[in-house]
Design a protein around this motif. Sequence first.
Motif, PDB file in Angstrom:
ATOM      1  N   SER A  31       4.130   3.536   2.760  1.00 21.19           N
ATOM      2  CA  SER A  31       3.496   2.858   1.638  1.00 21.19           C
ATOM      3  C   SER A  31       3.657   1.351   1.751  1.00 21.19           C
ATOM      4  O   SER A  31       4.790   0.852   1.838  1.00 21.19           O
ATOM      5  CB  SER A  31       4.105   3.330   0.316  1.00 21.19           C
ATOM      6  OG  SER A  31       3.979   4.722   0.154  1.00 21.19           O
ATOM      7  N   ARG A  53      -1.460  -4.479  -6.609  1.00 23.13           N
ATOM      8  CA  ARG A  53      -1.860  -3.223  -5.962  1.00 23.13           C
ATOM      9  C   ARG A  53      -1.931  -2.091  -6.985  1.00 23.13           C
ATOM     10  O   ARG A  53      -2.884  -1.301  -7.005  1.00 23.13           O
ATOM     11  CB  ARG A  53      -0.863  -2.879  -4.855  1.00 23.13           C
ATOM     12  CG  ARG A  53      -1.221  -1.645  -4.032  1.00 23.13           C
ATOM     13  CD  ARG A  53      -0.207  -1.413  -2.927  1.00 23.13           C
ATOM     14  NE  ARG A  53      -0.301  -2.431  -1.873  1.00 23.13           N
ATOM     15  CZ  ARG A  53       0.585  -3.399  -1.667  1.00 23.13           C
ATOM     16  NH1 ARG A  53       1.666  -3.496  -2.450  1.00 23.13           N
ATOM     17  NH2 ARG A  53       0.424  -4.266  -0.700  1.00 23.13           N
ATOM     18  N   SER A  56      -4.936  -2.431  -9.321  1.00 26.59           N
ATOM     19  CA  SER A  56      -6.175  -1.989  -8.692  1.00 26.59           C
ATOM     20  C   SER A  56      -6.234  -0.468  -8.607  1.00 26.59           C
ATOM     21  O   SER A  56      -7.283   0.139  -8.872  1.00 26.59           O
ATOM     22  CB  SER A  56      -6.289  -2.608  -7.296  1.00 26.59           C
ATOM     23  OG  SER A  56      -7.470  -2.193  -6.656  1.00 26.59           O
ATOM     24  N   THR A  57      -5.113   0.165  -8.263  1.00 29.50           N
ATOM     25  CA  THR A  57      -5.068   1.623  -8.166  1.00 29.50           C
ATOM     26  C   THR A  57      -5.386   2.274  -9.503  1.00 29.50           C
ATOM     27  O   THR A  57      -6.047   3.320  -9.555  1.00 29.50           O
ATOM     28  CB  THR A  57      -3.676   2.067  -7.679  1.00 29.50           C
ATOM     29  OG1 THR A  57      -3.440   1.537  -6.367  1.00 29.50           O
ATOM     30  CG2 THR A  57      -3.564   3.583  -7.636  1.00 29.50           C
ATOM     31  N   GLY A 275      -4.319   7.444  -4.639  1.00 33.26           N
ATOM     32  CA  GLY A 275      -3.769   6.262  -3.990  1.00 33.26           C
ATOM     33  C   GLY A 275      -2.502   5.706  -4.599  1.00 33.26           C
ATOM     34  O   GLY A 275      -2.030   4.646  -4.181  1.00 33.26           O
ATOM     35  N   LEU A 276      -1.908   6.412  -5.577  1.00 32.96           N
ATOM     36  CA  LEU A 276      -0.747   5.853  -6.265  1.00 32.96           C
ATOM     37  C   LEU A 276       0.409   5.576  -5.302  1.00 32.96           C
ATOM     38  O   LEU A 276       1.124   4.572  -5.438  1.00 32.96           O
ATOM     39  CB  LEU A 276      -0.290   6.810  -7.376  1.00 32.96           C
ATOM     40  CG  LEU A 276       0.882   6.334  -8.244  1.00 32.96           C
ATOM     41  CD1 LEU A 276       0.540   5.023  -8.953  1.00 32.96           C
ATOM     42  CD2 LEU A 276       1.276   7.399  -9.268  1.00 32.96           C
ATOM     43  N   GLU A 278       0.383   4.408  -2.488  1.00 33.26           N
ATOM     44  CA  GLU A 278       0.250   3.139  -1.775  1.00 33.26           C
ATOM     45  C   GLU A 278       1.139   2.078  -2.423  1.00 33.26           C
ATOM     46  O   GLU A 278       1.561   1.123  -1.756  1.00 33.26           O
ATOM     47  CB  GLU A 278      -1.204   2.670  -1.771  1.00 33.26           C
ATOM     48  CG  GLU A 278      -2.114   3.482  -0.877  1.00 33.26           C
ATOM     49  CD  GLU A 278      -1.788   3.259   0.601  1.00 33.26           C
ATOM     50  OE1 GLU A 278      -2.154   2.207   1.134  1.00 33.26           O
ATOM     51  OE2 GLU A 278      -1.143   4.157   1.198  1.00 33.26           O
ATOM     52  N   SER A 279       1.426   2.231  -3.698  1.00 36.51           N
ATOM     53  CA  SER A 279       2.340   1.316  -4.390  1.00 36.51           C
ATOM     54  C   SER A 279       3.787   1.769  -4.282  1.00 36.51           C
ATOM     55  O   SER A 279       4.679   1.086  -4.782  1.00 36.51           O
ATOM     56  CB  SER A 279       1.951   1.189  -5.870  1.00 36.51           C
ATOM     57  OG  SER A 279       0.687   0.570  -6.007  1.00 36.51           O
TER      58      SER A 279
END
Length: 360
Positions: A31, A53, A56-57, A275-276, A278-279
């Motif tokens: 991530s 980030r 945006s998600t 996409g959570l 990714e944070s």
Amino acid sequence: MTDDARPTAPPDTNPITAGEWTDRLFDRRDSPGAYDGQTGTAFDRWQTENRERLRSTLGFDVIERDGRCDLDPELVATADADGHERQTWTVRTEPGLRVPFYLLVPDEGEPPYPTVLTLHGHTPAGKDLTAGLVTGEERERTIDSEERDMARQAVDRGYAALAPDMRGFGDLTPPEDPRAGGTCRTLQVHAQLFGRPPAGDRTWAALRVAAFARDHADLDTDPLAVTGHSGGGAVALFAAALDTELSPAVVSSYFCAFEESIAAVDHCTCNYVPGLLESGESWDLAGLIAPRPIRVLAGRDDDIFPLAGVRRAFENLQPIYEAAGAPDACDLVVGEGGHRYFADAAWSFVDDHLTFRSAR
């Protein structure tokens, strides 16, 4: 069918189960938002970049592209209650949508009142549960046993309390679907087409209600506390991660390693934000709150946010708070019981971290 046309068996390595595939993804996860030991200015930069980030998600860019709008607050009704006044308001959170909420104001004391934003989880009653208005068997379960009337608890202690309906519940249940509390899947799969999951819609609305509070002369919002239970705990976590003026945060029955909760146990679809990860994991998101105080509430017997996953998440959160110079500002309380709110643990923490001390 001739022998030559018979289907062949799949290779021994396929197919793999959904759980095995998820485990593989977690094992290989890299991530970009995960905390990696940063300190000093690098720590500040990590928080700033990861907030953007996460924002945006959650679909905030998409919501804003549709057009920002004035709150246009409207007082719909007032009612005298036991020891407080219950005001019903709506604000415009985005074009074409007004979100209703209660503002509970204590009868005793003088404005401006210290204020708490209270966020309900899955319940057909919506804000009525938070304000303590449900009756009968539902009251026995959700209030007498599970202590989920957070706004009522707050106002009884001398705080003003904001209690909005979360999207899909209470007065925001879509009228075409009478199954109050059963609409998350529809909202989720439709919203994904537009890149704005319900968790993001709910967080956006909660922050707009917070903006209303900051414009209200009778409310002391410096700082504005936030607490939420279950799905409301998710919104409280996301909101406090994004809004650096929300403090303290009390997150009930949600903070847990995603790998051991929503990825391991079937949950409502609204928990699955594309996409959570990714944070980062849950502790990376909670680390965006540092150095502001956070208390995590967990039930020892909560079977959908297991205690082992809660402890793992909290152990990973502690180094982030140490890097922020506030090792004592994050706290975990494990209560006896399951998926419920723990009122005494919540309000003792809020009392300790606001300059105001409640009367009780």
